[in-house]
Design an enzyme around this catalytic site. Sequence first.
Site, PDB file in Angstrom:
ATOM      1  N   GLY A 197      32.063  47.074  29.075  1.00 29.39           N
ATOM      2  CA  GLY A 197      31.624  47.361  27.974  1.00 29.39           C
ATOM      3  C   GLY A 197      30.307  46.093  27.919  1.00 29.39           C
ATOM      4  O   GLY A 197      30.498  45.268  27.122  1.00 29.39           O
ATOM      5  N   PHE A 202      30.084  43.697  30.222  1.00 27.32           N
ATOM      6  CA  PHE A 202      30.324  42.568  31.081  1.00 27.32           C
ATOM      7  C   PHE A 202      30.368  42.909  32.464  1.00 27.32           C
ATOM      8  O   PHE A 202      30.502  41.916  33.417  1.00 27.32           O
ATOM      9  CB  PHE A 202      31.552  42.147  30.489  1.00 27.32           C
ATOM     10  CG  PHE A 202      31.590  41.275  29.479  1.00 27.32           C
ATOM     11  CD1 PHE A 202      31.388  39.686  29.426  1.00 27.32           C
ATOM     12  CD2 PHE A 202      31.670  41.672  27.905  1.00 27.32           C
ATOM     13  CE1 PHE A 202      31.169  38.839  28.141  1.00 27.32           C
ATOM     14  CE2 PHE A 202      31.489  40.983  26.871  1.00 27.32           C
ATOM     15  CZ  PHE A 202      31.434  39.659  26.954  1.00 27.32           C
ATOM     16  N   LYS A 248      35.775  44.275  41.112  1.00 26.71           N
ATOM     17  CA  LYS A 248      35.606  43.972  39.785  1.00 26.71           C
ATOM     18  C   LYS A 248      34.200  43.049  39.687  1.00 26.71           C
ATOM     19  O   LYS A 248      33.954  42.049  40.628  1.00 26.71           O
ATOM     20  CB  LYS A 248      36.592  43.101  39.180  1.00 26.71           C
ATOM     21  CG  LYS A 248      37.825  44.172  38.909  1.00 26.71           C
ATOM     22  CD  LYS A 248      38.761  43.546  37.984  1.00 26.71           C
ATOM     23  CE  LYS A 248      39.833  44.233  37.412  1.00 26.71           C
ATOM     24  NZ  LYS A 248      40.273  43.607  36.201  1.00 26.71           N
ATOM     25  N   ASP A 307      48.955  41.544  29.198  1.00 23.59           N
ATOM     26  CA  ASP A 307      48.459  42.869  28.861  1.00 23.59           C
ATOM     27  C   ASP A 307      49.030  44.206  29.424  1.00 23.59           C
ATOM     28  O   ASP A 307      48.519  44.846  30.117  1.00 23.59           O
ATOM     29  CB  ASP A 307      46.833  43.048  29.020  1.00 23.59           C
ATOM     30  CG  ASP A 307      45.989  44.026  28.450  1.00 23.59           C
ATOM     31  OD1 ASP A 307      46.623  44.863  27.628  1.00 23.59           O
ATOM     32  OD2 ASP A 307      44.976  44.478  29.036  1.00 23.59           O
TER      33      ASP A 307
END
Length: 690
Positions: free
Chosen positions: A55, A57, A76, A174
């Site tokens: 999104g 980033f 990443k 998470d």
Amino acid sequence: MSWNRTYQAMICCLNPDCPNPQNKDGNKVCQSCNTPLVPLLRNRFRVIRVLSDEGGFGRTYLSEDIDKLNEPCVIKQLAPKFNGTWSQKKAMQLFAEEAKRLQELGEHPQIPTLIAYFEQDDCLYLVQQFINGNNLLKELQQRKNYKDWDIQSILLDLLPVIKFIHDRGVIHRDIKPENIIRRQSDGRLTLIDFGSSKQLRARVKRKVGTSIGSHGYSPIEQIRDGKAYPSSDLFSLGATCFHLLTGISPFQLWMEHGYGWVTSWQNYLRCPLSQELVYVIDKFLQKDIQNRYQSADEAIKDLTKHHNYLLPPANNTITQAIPQKKLTTGIGYGILRNCFLVLGTFFFFAMGDAGYEQLKRLQITIASSFSETHNSTTTTTTKDAVLHQSAKLSADKVNLIKTLPGHEDSVVSVTVSPDGKIIASGGNHMIKLWNLATGKEISTLKGHSQTVNVVAITPNGKTLVSGSDDSKIKIWNLSNKKLIHTLPGHGDSVHTLAISNDGNTLVSGADDYTIKVWNLGNRQLSRTLTGHSFWVRSVAISPDGMTLASGGFDNFIKLWDMAEGKSIYTFPRNSQTVTVVAFSADGKILASGSRDRTIRLWNVATKAEIHVLLGHTNTVTTVAFSPDGKILASGSRDHTIKLWDVMTGKEIPTSMKHGNTVTSLAFSGDGKTLVSGGEDNQIKIWRLFE
């Protein structure tokens, strides 16, 4: 995530805003956004396709590491747009923390390892191990239905990983189905995405938007206050189990009911659960943090209180269909074996995740079939050195003589006195003594405050030793049925005992990760052995008293020098918990049983694997050698008892069963009687005629 070689002919644009980043290999500029393409990041990593978008980033990419023969990896990217803002600083902080966490935690086989962390072209990149498999959300979408035992197996696979990260001061923050991947290679669960994790001692800034996690999966203290604790991860694990059991997203319920859904979660179940699992999940999902489990250890203990060896049953039809024939050996051995394994993988991959268990059993069976033939030519000397005579027992010569009512609860352990006259059994808070010939109860010994997990009788038949969940070891006089002494040395449940053939030494293993060696003469602790990183569930002393074997929840089998008290050998890590180890009467063979449903026979001298015994469809819970060493008996959570010819590794067909898990087996001194205990609360006496 699944690895697909067809993407090798593609290259990916690294502009995080590019609407169509996929390009043909050889392009210099992105066909969609005109951004110059980067053939290799850091002259090493080839970016192939987008896995997920963060999104604005950055993105997560599937890539190849050309320094490792094009091994797949995950990259990443952090490319925040809002330079100088609090959001950008927070994102960079979390990104750096994720790299640090992976570097610290990547030593665990169920956490991705960090490969590289660097900056290039004003972006940060984190490169980590690629886990080939599907996450549990995708698995749920394909599978549709999870049963009680599926969830228990998932919990037993994940809770030790969560304990591992908590012990190192990290909370994940998470945990959800998307962040748990089942590896295609062995079915183990891998915990991913540590971008939200933080040190327990760190303070979370009290700003709007500082809460990290996923609504519905994250507990109230994490969403409302931005605070997270070990019990916060356990709430998320409980929400994950709920999602798998019901097919209903906790986020959906959170949007409609806030945290009100956690008090009525059982109303959404599609299939009944055991009381033990209901209790565990309910404690995970407590809204108030003080009512939840405070550690993964607490949850594991409750989960395994009545079921120490959980693993779902598997369909055995595929295994039965594999012909047990001799195959060509020599140079072509490795090629033929690998071809069969690869073909089997493709076949079951087409079936989706539902075929995983069958695939695993097929691969083990094929590998075993090839290995048996290959080893017959390459290690004949090794086998001949320890295997002498084949058993002559046949199925029609095994009879059930008596069934004893046992205990009001599960019979956890049984043993037979050396003279073959007495059976001792352990269960809920007590020990019972039985006359083997008549099946009549002789006496009940009370003294433990919790379940008696193990009983053992000294070689002279005069003393009984018991271990319990109350952490105590008790020594009893078998003649007058009186308690002699209590050994209080362990800090957690005692699950296994072994007594040397001379009767002088007692060895105990416990959930405090330790093995203790005791002098039975003066009842003093001789030494404490440390080396296992999780619960020790089985110990065995070689007949000559020189070697100790141990196995546990860390998946390792270890050999120890009894005289020196030192570890002398660790066998290759097992794929699942090692539930039991046992020496043959001559001390040349070590048998081990596991949650992976296999029994392995090892040459103690060479440490070579002799046989892999396949046939149980659930966890192997107990094994016992006959006194002459020709027969191995095994019990399982599949409710069956199997007999094996030690020399050939072949099963001797029988119909020996309990109504529930077989927990313990013991041969009489003459080898003609086998006693079994089970979770059906019964003790069975079997007669073996040659």
